[in-house]
Scaffold this motif. Structure first.
Motif: not given
Ligand SMILES: [Zn+2]
Length: 112
Positions: A4-20
């Motif tokens: 579950f924790f890994f999924l949350i991290v993955l979610f934020f990572l993808s958001q950050w990547l999209l923004k970038k």
């Protein structure tokens, strides 16, 4: 639980990547517009560099490699990024020394 924790991290990572990615796209368009105005005058490249070094941190970060094509020095033939090249009388040089040498060189008309 760990998953579950890994999924949350993955979610934020993808958001950050999209923004970038979106920012990179916007900056590429802005960079093109700036490059167009920079070629207008001799001081253009120098002004652009000082602007990057100045307080505007976002501009310093926004130097997309794609919008910085290599340019061949008229004097020595070395390829230099456009942001680092010097434009004198419509000719491009890798450094001020070569621009001066090229200017001091007798033109074809005078040599004949
Ligand atoms: Zn050169």
């Amino acid at each position: 639980m760990r998953n579950f924790f890994f999924l949350i991290v993955l979610f934020f990572l993808s958001q950050w990547l999209l923004k970038k990615l979106r920012r990179a796209n916007e900056r590429a368009q802005q960079g093109d517009a700036q490059a167009g105005s920079a070629t207008a005058g001799n001081g253009g490249t120098r002004r652009a560099r000082t602007a990057n070094g100045g307080g505007n941190g976002a501009a310093a970060e926004a130097t997309p490699q794609l919008a910085d094509p290599l340019i061949r020095c008229v004097q020595c033939g070395v390829h230099t990024p456009r942001s680092e090249s010097i434009v004198v009388a419509g000719e491009r040089f890798c450094c001020a020394d070569h621009a001066r040498r090229h200017a001091n060189r007798p033109t074809g008309r005078d040599a004949r």
